[in-house]
Design a protein around this motif. Structure first.
Motif, PDB file in Angstrom:
ATOM      1  N   THR A  59      -6.774   9.033  -3.471  1.00 43.43           N
ATOM      2  CA  THR A  59      -5.733   9.822  -3.311  1.00 43.43           C
ATOM      3  C   THR A  59      -4.362   8.807  -3.398  1.00 43.43           C
ATOM      4  O   THR A  59      -3.279   9.200  -3.070  1.00 43.43           O
ATOM      5  CB  THR A  59      -5.504  10.575  -1.936  1.00 43.43           C
ATOM      6  OG1 THR A  59      -5.591   9.346  -1.009  1.00 43.43           O
ATOM      7  CG2 THR A  59      -6.823  11.579  -1.744  1.00 43.43           C
ATOM      8  N   PHE A  60      -4.456   7.492  -3.860  1.00 40.97           N
ATOM      9  CA  PHE A  60      -3.336   6.781  -3.660  1.00 40.97           C
ATOM     10  C   PHE A  60      -2.806   6.079  -4.864  1.00 40.97           C
ATOM     11  O   PHE A  60      -1.801   5.647  -5.082  1.00 40.97           O
ATOM     12  CB  PHE A  60      -3.728   5.548  -2.772  1.00 40.97           C
ATOM     13  CG  PHE A  60      -4.734   4.689  -3.223  1.00 40.97           C
ATOM     14  CD1 PHE A  60      -4.574   3.735  -4.290  1.00 40.97           C
ATOM     15  CD2 PHE A  60      -6.086   4.684  -2.846  1.00 40.97           C
ATOM     16  CE1 PHE A  60      -5.442   2.635  -4.577  1.00 40.97           C
ATOM     17  CE2 PHE A  60      -7.349   3.872  -3.454  1.00 40.97           C
ATOM     18  CZ  PHE A  60      -6.604   2.914  -4.177  1.00 40.97           C
TER      19      PHE A  60
ATOM     20  N   ARG B 278       0.631   5.345  -3.721  1.00 40.81           N
ATOM     21  CA  ARG B 278       0.866   5.985  -2.472  1.00 40.81           C
ATOM     22  C   ARG B 278      -0.043   5.165  -1.483  1.00 40.81           C
ATOM     23  O   ARG B 278      -1.422   5.402  -1.639  1.00 40.81           O
ATOM     24  CB  ARG B 278       0.665   7.131  -2.279  1.00 40.81           C
ATOM     25  CG  ARG B 278       1.807   8.269  -3.003  1.00 40.81           C
ATOM     26  CD  ARG B 278       1.312   9.629  -3.327  1.00 40.81           C
ATOM     27  NE  ARG B 278       2.183  10.279  -4.295  1.00 40.81           N
ATOM     28  CZ  ARG B 278       3.328  10.955  -4.105  1.00 40.81           C
ATOM     29  NH1 ARG B 278       3.876  10.780  -2.723  1.00 40.81           N
ATOM     30  NH2 ARG B 278       3.966  11.433  -4.815  1.00 40.81           N
ATOM     31  N   GLY B 279       0.362   4.541  -0.356  1.00 39.88           N
ATOM     32  CA  GLY B 279      -0.645   3.624   0.160  1.00 39.88           C
ATOM     33  C   GLY B 279      -0.190   3.523   1.800  1.00 39.88           C
ATOM     34  O   GLY B 279       1.357   3.466   1.645  1.00 39.88           O
ATOM     35  N   ASP B 280      -0.763   2.875   2.639  1.00 41.27           N
ATOM     36  CA  ASP B 280      -0.471   2.511   4.001  1.00 41.27           C
ATOM     37  C   ASP B 280      -0.240   0.877   3.661  1.00 41.27           C
ATOM     38  O   ASP B 280      -0.653   0.494   3.182  1.00 41.27           O
ATOM     39  CB  ASP B 280      -1.473   2.683   5.059  1.00 41.27           C
ATOM     40  CG  ASP B 280      -1.709   4.064   5.076  1.00 41.27           C
ATOM     41  OD1 ASP B 280      -0.593   4.972   4.982  1.00 41.27           O
ATOM     42  OD2 ASP B 280      -2.658   4.675   5.578  1.00 41.27           O
TER      43      ASP B 280
ATOM     44  N   THR C 229       4.300   4.817   5.396  1.00 44.05           N
ATOM     45  CA  THR C 229       3.825   5.082   4.273  1.00 44.05           C
ATOM     46  C   THR C 229       4.705   4.553   3.211  1.00 44.05           C
ATOM     47  O   THR C 229       5.656   4.182   3.319  1.00 44.05           O
ATOM     48  CB  THR C 229       4.007   6.596   3.921  1.00 44.05           C
ATOM     49  OG1 THR C 229       5.398   7.220   4.184  1.00 44.05           O
ATOM     50  CG2 THR C 229       3.115   7.505   5.169  1.00 44.05           C
TER      51      THR C 229
ATOM     52  N   ASN D  70       5.511   4.602  -1.131  1.00 47.88           N
ATOM     53  CA  ASN D  70       5.299   5.178  -2.312  1.00 47.88           C
ATOM     54  C   ASN D  70       6.128   4.323  -3.377  1.00 47.88           C
ATOM     55  O   ASN D  70       7.168   4.228  -3.308  1.00 47.88           O
ATOM     56  CB  ASN D  70       5.807   6.533  -2.143  1.00 47.88           C
ATOM     57  CG  ASN D  70       5.141   7.691  -1.389  1.00 47.88           C
ATOM     58  OD1 ASN D  70       3.931   7.433  -1.069  1.00 47.88           O
ATOM     59  ND2 ASN D  70       5.562   8.776  -0.691  1.00 47.88           N
TER      60      ASN D  70
END
Length: 333
Positions: free
Chosen positions: A77-78, A111-113, A120, A122
């Motif tokens: 999802t990233f 998108r990630g941590d 977050t 982006n």
């Protein structure tokens, strides 16, 4: 007996010719939508197994000899990539070296941590162009001649505090060297409970960027033109810098410290100060910064000298300096 041998010979010859035709026809077969779909499914399954992340690929297209085009890449999802094209050289592969003439990527959405809790990140990038790539797996080294990023935006939102102190033992998996880096029309936003920072630059140029596996990063020289930055804090008037131009050289960074030389610094800030010429040598360590050679000039003022140490590691700020200042009335206001 002779007839049987001739049949075996024809079978072997036919098999060799058939394999050669099949191999030769592979790039042509990949023009067929059904074959593209099968290749994409196989590539996605292989990457999913290797990376332990769900990978989806819309289509794969191969042109002779090794021009590869991938569309609709999704990693978990990233990461989303609309399209990527590359040209891999065949001869260096025999020696265990990967050489790529170019890598063009469009429509990057990452998108990630980060390393901070409840944060977050982006990144959206319209285009990434990389030229002349050499990767040597045995030496764990990656060399890039030029890298260009066009039309990007970075958003970082922090809702909590960092869980641990900065890890000073971080290591990179490979050594990296990039001769030229160009960044066009890049903007970024960072926000947390106490502030919001927005920054942008029309043009960023970096020369000879080198990073080793111990996370030491050096930069021969760099330049930022047409930059802007805005700082907003609750119950305070926003502070803004425009027309920012910055040039630096001989810069070095590790997780423990950073140093370098700013040869030119100019900007206008929202309270009326017009910094026309600035230069400094700086040394930074966590909680402390030094500027042993400092010069700042506006139309009305001049500040120059030595800021030997500015310690902000505790609630009280302490500094040791030898400065000469001529401050104009307009700048004091």
């Amino acid at each position: 007996m002779g007839t049987k041998k001739r049949r075996i010979g024809r079978w072997i010859a036919g098999s060799i010719v058939g394999m050669a035709l099949l191999i030769g026809a592979m790039p042509t077969l990949l023009y067929i939508p059904m074959v593209q779909q099968l290749a994409a499914q196989w590539g996605a399954a292989w990457l999913t197994e290797q990376l332990n992340i769900k990978v989806q690929i819309e289509s794969i297209h191969l042109r002779f000899p090794m021009r590869l085009e991938v569309k609709g890449l999704r990693m978990g999802t990233f990461l989303r990539i609309e399209e990527a094209r590359t040209d891999i050289r065949l001869r260096p592969l025999r020696e265990g070296v990967v050489k790529v003439d170019y890598l063009d990527v469009w429509g990057i959405d990452l998108r990630g941590d980060s390393l901070m809790k409840e944060t977050t990140t982006n990144l959206m990038l319209k285009q990434l162009i990389v030229n002349d790539i050499t990767y040597r797996p045995k030496e764990k080294s990656l060399q890039i001649n030029s890298l260009l990023l066009n039309d990007g935006d970075i958003l970082i939102v922090q809702d909590g505090e960092r869980t641990t102190r900065k890890d000073t033992t971080l290591r990179m998996p490979i050594a990296l060297r990039i001769s030229e880096v160009g960044i066009r029309r890049m903007s970024g936003d960072f926000s947390n409970e106490s502030m919001q920072v927005s920054a942008s630059a029309n043009d960023i140029a970096l020369h000879e960027v080198v990073a080793d596996t111990a996370m030491q990063i050096t930069l021969l020289r760099g330049e930022i033109t047409e930059g802007e930055a805005t700082l907003k804090q609750p119950d305070k008037e926003p502070w803004r810098v425009t027309e920012l131009m910055l040039r630096g050289k001989a810069m070095s960074y590790t997780p423990q410290e950073a140093s370098g030389r700013l040869t030119h610094l100019a900007c206008k800030e929202s309270h009326g100060i017009d910094l026309q010429e600035g230069a400094m040598t700086f040394v930074w360590q966590e909680g402390r910064v030094g500027m042993p050679d400092l010069s700042l000039r506006t139309p009305h003022s001049l500040l120059q000298g030595h800021l030997y140490s500015l310690d902000y590691s505790t609630t009280e700020v302490a500094f040791d300096a030898d400065l000469e200042a001529h401050i104009g009335h307009a700048d004091m206001q």
